[in-house]
Motif scaffolding. Sequence first.
Motif, PDB file in Angstrom:
ATOM      1  N   THR A 135      -1.344   7.115   4.253  1.00 32.32           N
ATOM      2  CA  THR A 135      -2.259   7.630   3.456  1.00 32.32           C
ATOM      3  C   THR A 135      -2.539   9.045   3.165  1.00 32.32           C
ATOM      4  OG1 THR A 135      -3.860   5.799   4.204  1.00 32.32           O
ATOM      5  CG2 THR A 135      -5.053   7.384   2.736  1.00 32.32           C
ATOM      6  N   ALA A 178      -9.808  10.107   0.237  1.00 34.87           N
ATOM      7  CA  ALA A 178      -9.376   9.475   1.551  1.00 34.87           C
ATOM      8  C   ALA A 178      -9.803  10.481   2.678  1.00 34.87           C
ATOM      9  CB  ALA A 178      -7.615   9.828   1.522  1.00 34.87           C
ATOM     10  N   THR A 217      -4.156  11.700   2.925  1.00 34.46           N
ATOM     11  CA  THR A 217      -5.745  12.356   3.318  1.00 34.46           C
ATOM     12  C   THR A 217      -6.137  13.438   2.721  1.00 34.46           C
ATOM     13  OG1 THR A 217      -4.989  13.049   5.557  1.00 34.46           O
ATOM     14  CG2 THR A 217      -5.516  10.716   5.386  1.00 34.46           C
ATOM     15  N   TRP A 233      -2.038  -1.969   3.669  1.00 36.72           N
ATOM     16  CA  TRP A 233      -2.653  -0.774   3.837  1.00 36.72           C
ATOM     17  C   TRP A 233      -4.321  -1.062   3.847  1.00 36.72           C
ATOM     18  CZ3 TRP A 233      -6.425   1.375   0.114  1.00 36.72           C
ATOM     19  CH2 TRP A 233      -6.856   2.822   0.328  1.00 36.72           C
ATOM     20  N   TRP A 279      -3.627   3.793   9.528  1.00 38.88           N
ATOM     21  CA  TRP A 279      -4.250   3.966   8.289  1.00 38.88           C
ATOM     22  C   TRP A 279      -3.863   5.446   7.785  1.00 38.88           C
ATOM     23  CZ3 TRP A 279      -8.098   7.471   6.372  1.00 38.88           C
ATOM     24  CH2 TRP A 279      -8.368   7.130   5.046  1.00 38.88           C
ATOM     25  N   ASN A 317      -7.300   5.826  -4.300  1.00 34.46           N
ATOM     26  CA  ASN A 317      -7.857   4.857  -4.787  1.00 34.46           C
ATOM     27  C   ASN A 317      -9.308   4.920  -4.935  1.00 34.46           C
ATOM     28  OD1 ASN A 317      -8.606   5.225  -1.637  1.00 34.46           O
ATOM     29  ND2 ASN A 317      -9.689   3.229  -2.134  1.00 34.46           N
ATOM     30  N   ARG A 336       3.277   5.189  -0.039  1.00 34.72           N
ATOM     31  CA  ARG A 336       2.151   5.935   0.789  1.00 34.72           C
ATOM     32  C   ARG A 336       1.227   5.828  -0.399  1.00 34.72           C
ATOM     33  NH1 ARG A 336       1.778  12.251   1.594  1.00 34.72           N
ATOM     34  NH2 ARG A 336       0.332  12.267   3.521  1.00 34.72           N
ATOM     35  N   ILE A 337      -0.281   5.589   0.056  1.00 39.02           N
ATOM     36  CA  ILE A 337      -1.287   5.460  -0.912  1.00 39.02           C
ATOM     37  C   ILE A 337      -1.635   6.893  -1.174  1.00 39.02           C
ATOM     38  CG2 ILE A 337      -3.649   4.590  -1.537  1.00 39.02           C
ATOM     39  CD1 ILE A 337      -1.549   2.454  -1.295  1.00 39.02           C
TER      40      ILE A 337
END
Length: 227
Positions: free
Chosen positions: A129, A136, A131, A109, A125, A222, A218-219
Amino acid sequence: MPRLSFASFSVAAVRVAAAGAGVSLLLSGCLGGNPPGSPPSESSSTTASPTSGATGSPSPVGHSATTAPSGVYKPADAKGKAQNVPVPVMPELAKENSKEGLEAFIRYWYATFSYATESGDIDAWVAITDTTNVVAAAYKDALERNYAQGRWMVGGKITTPAIEILWTPGASTQEAKVQVVQEEIQYINADGTMGKESTPLSNIAEAVFAEYASGSWRITDNGMIVG
């Protein structure tokens, strides 16, 4: 890999820190400046580059393989944008719902974000992610703005020397602490003049939250660890 010894953190604290970073910069390791992954400001242009590796070959947990596009790779400099930037390749391990799989995925990632900042191509990306969250969304906006109207960035390569996975058996969402180091970033306008003031090298700790669903990670959030 060395274990991290960061102070304890809460989701709320991380999100507050990350939101503040998003207003100022992108994807960096925030030492004396902006946190890793935090977008640059509108006054100029943002970035980081991929981890190098064997073309198209799977890589160990600590690294993300890359595949080189045709042509010779040329990093960005004051005279022009990066060319033929190696594209990160997701290792098979990063697809597993396991502690080791999550570590491999997190490294991948960051490599995709690094690639996006160096090349201006955010598709890989964005694909992994969420978003829709504030942080994000700010990163995405910064990347797009910093490559708008012919602008580009120089430097900003990201590395992740240490990752500590905070694994909760059976949970769909997992957490990790990541050391993120980012090189200095310079912002160049389309006419070759310097844009905003450069962002110095940074080295920070980030909290990363990832969800495993439908066979892939999946992020979801963060941000820089504070306190």
